[in-house]
Design an enzyme around this catalytic site. Sequence first.
Site, short mmCIF file in Angstrom:
data_model
loop_
_atom_site.label_atom_id
_atom_site.label_comp_id
_atom_site.label_asym_id
_atom_site.label_seq_id
_atom_site.Cartn_x
_atom_site.Cartn_y
_atom_site.Cartn_z
N GLU A 1 -17.84 -66.22 4.29
CA GLU A 1 -17.14 -65.21 5.10
C GLU A 1 -16.55 -65.90 6.32
O GLU A 1 -17.27 -66.54 7.08
CB GLU A 1 -18.13 -64.13 5.58
CG GLU A 1 -18.49 -63.11 4.55
CD GLU A 1 -19.42 -62.04 5.13
OE1 GLU A 1 -19.08 -60.86 5.04
OE2 GLU A 1 -20.50 -62.39 5.65
N ASN B 1 -23.54 -58.47 4.72
CA ASN B 1 -24.83 -57.97 5.21
C ASN B 1 -24.74 -56.50 5.63
O ASN B 1 -25.70 -55.75 5.47
CB ASN B 1 -25.34 -58.82 6.36
CG ASN B 1 -26.02 -60.09 5.87
OD1 ASN B 1 -26.55 -60.12 4.77
ND2 ASN B 1 -25.98 -61.14 6.67
N HIS C 1 -19.57 -67.92 7.84
CA HIS C 1 -20.88 -67.53 7.35
C HIS C 1 -21.10 -68.04 5.93
O HIS C 1 -20.51 -67.53 4.97
CB HIS C 1 -21.01 -65.99 7.40
CG HIS C 1 -22.31 -65.49 6.86
ND1 HIS C 1 -22.45 -64.22 6.32
CD2 HIS C 1 -23.54 -66.06 6.77
CE1 HIS C 1 -23.71 -64.06 5.91
NE2 HIS C 1 -24.38 -65.16 6.18
N SER D 1 -25.11 -64.95 10.56
CA SER D 1 -25.09 -63.91 9.53
C SER D 1 -25.01 -62.52 10.13
O SER D 1 -24.72 -61.55 9.43
CB SER D 1 -26.35 -64.01 8.66
OG SER D 1 -27.51 -63.97 9.46
#
Length: 725
Positions: free
Chosen positions: A463, A501, A451, A430
Amino acid sequence: MIYQGNAITVARDDDAVATLTFDLADESVNKLSASVVEELAEAVEAVRHAPGVEGLILTSAKEAFIVGADITEFHAMFEKGEDEILAMLERVHGIFNALEDLPFPTVTALNGLALGGGCEVALSTDFRVMSESAQIGLPETKLGILPGWGGCVRLPRLIGADNAIEWIAGGTQNKAAEALRMGAVDAVVPGDELAAAARDLLDRARAGELDHKARRAEKTTPLKLDAIEQMMAFETAKGYVAGKAGPHYPAPIEAIKVIQKGAGEGRERAQAIEAKAFAKLARTEVCYNLVGLFLNDQMVKKQGGRYARQARPVERTAVLGAGIMGGGIAYQSASKGTPILMKDIKEEAIELGLKEARKLFAKQVERGKFSVEQMAERLTNIRPTLSYGDFAGVDLVVEAVVENPKVKGAVLAEAEDAVGEETVLASNTSTISITRLAEHLKRPENFCGMHFFNPVHRMPLVEVIRGERTGDAAVAATVAYARQMGKTPIVVNDCPGFLVNRVLFPYFGGFSQLVAQGADFRRIDKVMERFGWPMGPAYLLDVVGMDTAVHAGEVMAEGFPERMADMGSAGGKSAIQLMVDHQRLGQKNAKGFYAYEEDKKGKPKKVVDEAALELVAQLAEGEREFSDEAIIARMMVPLCLETVRCLEDGIVGTPAEADMALIYGIGFPPFRGGALRYIDAMGVDAFVAQADELAAELGPLYAPTDKLREMARQGERFYQDGGQA
């Protein structure tokens, strides 16, 4: 040939039966664009005047019947104003009514999806026959509108008000057996018997065995409900649907009101009521954003399809690490039919991963999605192992071990030695740089990020992260595998936090600053939940895990020190770090900003915890009241600005992909359309002015980029006319 167009043909056989076939040229599906609707008008007029015709069958030459209206035309049409929308609806009602009023019986053969306008076309005929694999429904409320081509009028008269409310307000796609049970269709048959069944229905109507005129009368006259029945059906439904839809989605309630107002009216008057409500909803910002969301989703799926078509087949896969995440990945792969090896170094970890997969399969059985036999069959797609013995024949390996660069690097290097030269390695990280992890590998071109978001079985986004040395083949294979798993992959370039993120942590930074200045975190949560987020930031941090958030925040601070170092700290410490220092890690140990108890279903339920309030009070500069507008601005501006930066930095390719990633990855309120649509709705100039005002007090996290300032000066938007990115 009675009629020949670009999308519709009408031919007559030797027995006075005409067949109207939808087959839109150069498209894989049938859609009701403005031009196709005009063709339908011409075709209906042609068949009405064709000599000797005694019946009409509607059918499709494609796998689906009609998937609905052409949604790419919606923004441009709706921007023309209410009068133009009403004129369009009146025209379509006239066409469908002309079909319904033909001087002979009519039947629709539904061979595949019949959604939206496609369903409404079918409702205009006297009878409907459906293949066993077909689905039917009116999903317009999911676009912020309601069925506007007669669906709110004809469906309740066919299947009853309560059933129609369930279909229309819920926007559901309904299987053939359900449609038959409700009375929406008259027969369900295997696909290869559809044409014969449609002809049989028509011949029985022509012979007088079936009364098609009685059917028409039922659809064109008032609903047969007395005042008490109406009150029971509609008022009860409004309360229930309002609770489910929430305050930000007005279309489901409006649809119930339309059905209610039209219940005592004949066809034309009820259609006028429907049209007026449709035109009103079509002009709302919610509709604009939900239509834009649909278009973005289609664009993202097409992009994924382009990658997937370039990929080698992904037929056998593996996951390294058999914890909750590894078990979730194994379940998702196995449930969609791709066999997967699940490797760990410990027997107990393997058992944990299998337990997670079994639990998820069992839930699907409870919900009726799988039979026990299907569950057993799919479970065999997961093969647990403690060794790399069978890895040579694997096409793609997902590494899902602990979020530590040294551990991941060692595991990836070990796995690379065990797999074939063309096998793709993907890391479910992540935060850790894919370029950095690739330094451990001999074939970095075969390596990328993959991800997943937790919980894997629920979160639609994956992702796919391209490192500096990642090859196109690795990206294509990983996208293809994500699609096989039923996920929506979005390809992004490598940077700290990647896309989602990286954008989320400035949002947490805004939260931390508010708390440090004395805002009540419970109030922040309530404001942001009213704004549309599924949970407020404090609650979300508890779900993510405070230690996870601290680690990710350190990665962001290292990568973007000028704006993400010391986000929201007071005396060098943020509220999030304070929680970790006091072993309040969130749901994982039942205490964070809130405490957690088990509810009746065994799920964690948050409750106020005085200890957390006292802790945060020690950190804050004192209590301070912020308006709802101030809280929203201080939370949303840094998130939106970081999304802009990701677009400008080339981390993500298009506004559509950026917005969809936030909606699918962190639950950005769908009715607001995404961060970049949110800026557009406010106006780029107004957003920049708001950001500048906040930056003067709060620093660089709130400072607009030079390119964004230029966009504001030029009056530009992220989405141009018609809502296209």
